[in-house]
Design an enzyme around this catalytic site. Structure first.
Site, mmCIF file in Angstrom:
data_model
loop_
_atom_site.group_PDB
_atom_site.id
_atom_site.type_symbol
_atom_site.label_atom_id
_atom_site.label_comp_id
_atom_site.label_asym_id
_atom_site.label_seq_id
_atom_site.Cartn_x
_atom_site.Cartn_y
_atom_site.Cartn_z
ATOM 1 N N HIS A 101 0.415 -0.995 0.052
ATOM 2 C CA HIS A 101 -0.201 -0.168 0.309
ATOM 3 C C HIS A 101 0.946 1.541 -0.076
ATOM 4 O O HIS A 101 1.892 0.829 -0.007
ATOM 5 C CB HIS A 101 -0.692 -0.007 1.124
ATOM 6 C CG HIS A 101 -0.588 0.082 2.367
ATOM 7 N ND1 HIS A 101 0.731 -0.813 3.157
ATOM 8 C CD2 HIS A 101 0.356 1.290 3.577
ATOM 9 C CE1 HIS A 101 1.184 -0.719 3.696
ATOM 10 N NE2 HIS A 101 0.447 0.429 3.992
ATOM 11 N N ASP A 103 0.684 5.291 1.787
ATOM 12 C CA ASP A 103 -0.287 5.381 3.094
ATOM 13 C C ASP A 103 -0.866 6.968 2.436
ATOM 14 O O ASP A 103 -0.642 7.591 1.814
ATOM 15 C CB ASP A 103 1.036 6.143 3.730
ATOM 16 C CG ASP A 103 1.461 5.473 4.401
ATOM 17 O OD1 ASP A 103 1.092 3.969 4.735
ATOM 18 O OD2 ASP A 103 3.005 5.056 5.081
ATOM 19 N N HIS A 251 5.073 0.084 0.257
ATOM 20 C CA HIS A 251 5.627 -1.097 1.613
ATOM 21 C C HIS A 251 4.564 -1.884 1.971
ATOM 22 O O HIS A 251 3.551 -1.617 1.581
ATOM 23 C CB HIS A 251 5.917 0.117 2.266
ATOM 24 C CG HIS A 251 5.302 0.974 2.980
ATOM 25 N ND1 HIS A 251 4.531 1.696 2.775
ATOM 26 C CD2 HIS A 251 4.296 0.127 4.584
ATOM 27 C CE1 HIS A 251 3.528 2.416 3.999
ATOM 28 N NE2 HIS A 251 3.161 1.513 4.270
ATOM 29 N N ARG A 266 4.854 6.222 14.489
ATOM 30 C CA ARG A 266 5.116 6.043 13.249
ATOM 31 C C ARG A 266 4.531 7.577 13.311
ATOM 32 O O ARG A 266 3.544 8.094 14.316
ATOM 33 C CB ARG A 266 4.195 5.415 12.507
ATOM 34 C CG ARG A 266 4.234 5.983 10.826
ATOM 35 C CD ARG A 266 3.252 4.568 10.034
ATOM 36 N NE ARG A 266 1.665 5.891 9.821
ATOM 37 C CZ ARG A 266 0.765 5.044 9.135
ATOM 38 N NH1 ARG A 266 1.338 4.183 8.049
ATOM 39 N NH2 ARG A 266 -0.437 5.915 8.477
HETATM 40 C C1 SIN Z 1 2.618 0.759 7.927
HETATM 41 O O1 SIN Z 1 2.433 0.286 7.095
HETATM 42 O O2 SIN Z 1 3.238 1.562 7.832
HETATM 43 C C2 SIN Z 1 3.756 -0.198 8.959
HETATM 44 C C3 SIN Z 1 4.686 -0.762 8.202
HETATM 45 C C4 SIN Z 1 5.433 -1.999 9.238
HETATM 46 O O3 SIN Z 1 4.525 -1.893 10.844
HETATM 47 O O4 SIN Z 1 6.339 -2.327 8.679
#
Ligand code: SIN
Length: 275
Positions: A101, A103, A251, A266
């Site tokens: 995806h 973000d 990612h 995050r």
């Molecule tokens: C995310 O999609 O922001 C999480 C990525 C992760 O936890 O490695």
């Protein structure tokens, strides 16, 4: 403080570089920040190791890229609401971000950069994969590029998204309205074109087409965008920090560490209208 001598080492052929020689607990001078920003534009995702930073210090670093985005459904930390915890406990089944995806594509101005800091990691597993969306575009045939030019996608927030039970979510908030974006996005800083897409829970269909008409086209694009040679894989350690550019990178968090706890902090940086 004076500017740092940065060591920038690519970790794969497609994208990703580790940066050494900087302590993110200290305020960065402008020259050092510009080098880090250049490294992000050149490599799509950058990594730092052995950082010992507080949520306030992580936030201060993120703010160098722009204003901070607040997630509509995930609660931030007490005292630092701009930073939220991604936590998967020993007995959680799901993880946040376990599908390829980009973000916040469900908003009109999707986030520019995401910064993830590893607080606690499993002894093995829990890596994150990244894919270079410029390469996904560059490697299309001229015929396919011409066909995709001008197409737009419809993106929705996925209220049924699978996340670890331990996450602090607030699904009582109304989902944001659907957002349309170009399937081929031009990066507003580099001027390069990228294939801009998320998994089917977010990127629902092509604008002006039915789900059934869109599915084969989007399905093939998703498969192409994540070919192994367009990706890199990052092995987290406690104190690792990643920054990725959502304008040109997808990612996926690998959910392969059942029985262990993983805790990440995050922060995301507001983006701009897509074109
Ligand atoms: C995310 O999609 O922001 C999480 C990525 C992760 O936890 O490695």
């Amino acid at each position: 403080m004076g500017s740092n001598a940065l060591e920038i080492k690519p970790i794969a052929g497609a994208l990703g570089a580790e940066i050494g020689g900087v302590d993110l607990a200290d305020p960065l001078d402008d020259v050092t920040f510009q080098q880090i920003h250049r490294a992000l534009l050149d490599n799509g995702v950058i990594f730092f190791r052995d950082q010992r930073i507080t949520p306030d210090q992580q936030l201060a670093f993120a703010k160098r890229w722009g204003d901070i985005h607040l997630h509509p459904h995930i609660q931030g930390l007490d005292g630092t609401p701009e930073v939220f915890e991604i936590v998967k406990k020993e007995d959680d089944v799901h993880t946040l971000g376990g599908e390829w995806h980009t973000d916040q594509m469900f908003t009109a101005t999707p986030v520019r950069a995401t910064m993830l800091y590893a607080k606690q990691v499993p002894p093995q597993g829990g890596d994150t994969l990244f894919a270079n969306a410029y390469l996904a575009y560059d490697t299309l045939s001229d015929g396919m590029k011409a066909m995709l030019a001008g197409l737009r996608t419809v993106n929705s927030y996925n209220m049924k998204k699978k996340r670890a039970a331990a996450m602090q979510v607030n699904d009582a908030n109304e989902a944001p309205p659907d957002a349309e974006h170009p399937l081929i996005r031009t990066h507003n800083e580099t001027g390069r074109k990228a294939l801009y897409i998320s998994y089917e829970g977010i990127t629902k269909r092509l604008a002006g087409m039915t789900d059934a008409e869109s599915a084969p086209l989007l399905g093939y694009r998703r498969q192409h965008a994540t070919r192994p040679e367009f990706t890199c894989r990052f092995r987290w350690e406690e104190g690792s920090l990643a920054v990725w550019d959502n304008r040109c990178v997808q990612h996926l968090a690998i959910n392969d560490y059942h029985g262990y706890r993983r805790v990440m902090h995050r922060v995301t940086v507001n983006g701009e209208p897509t074109s």
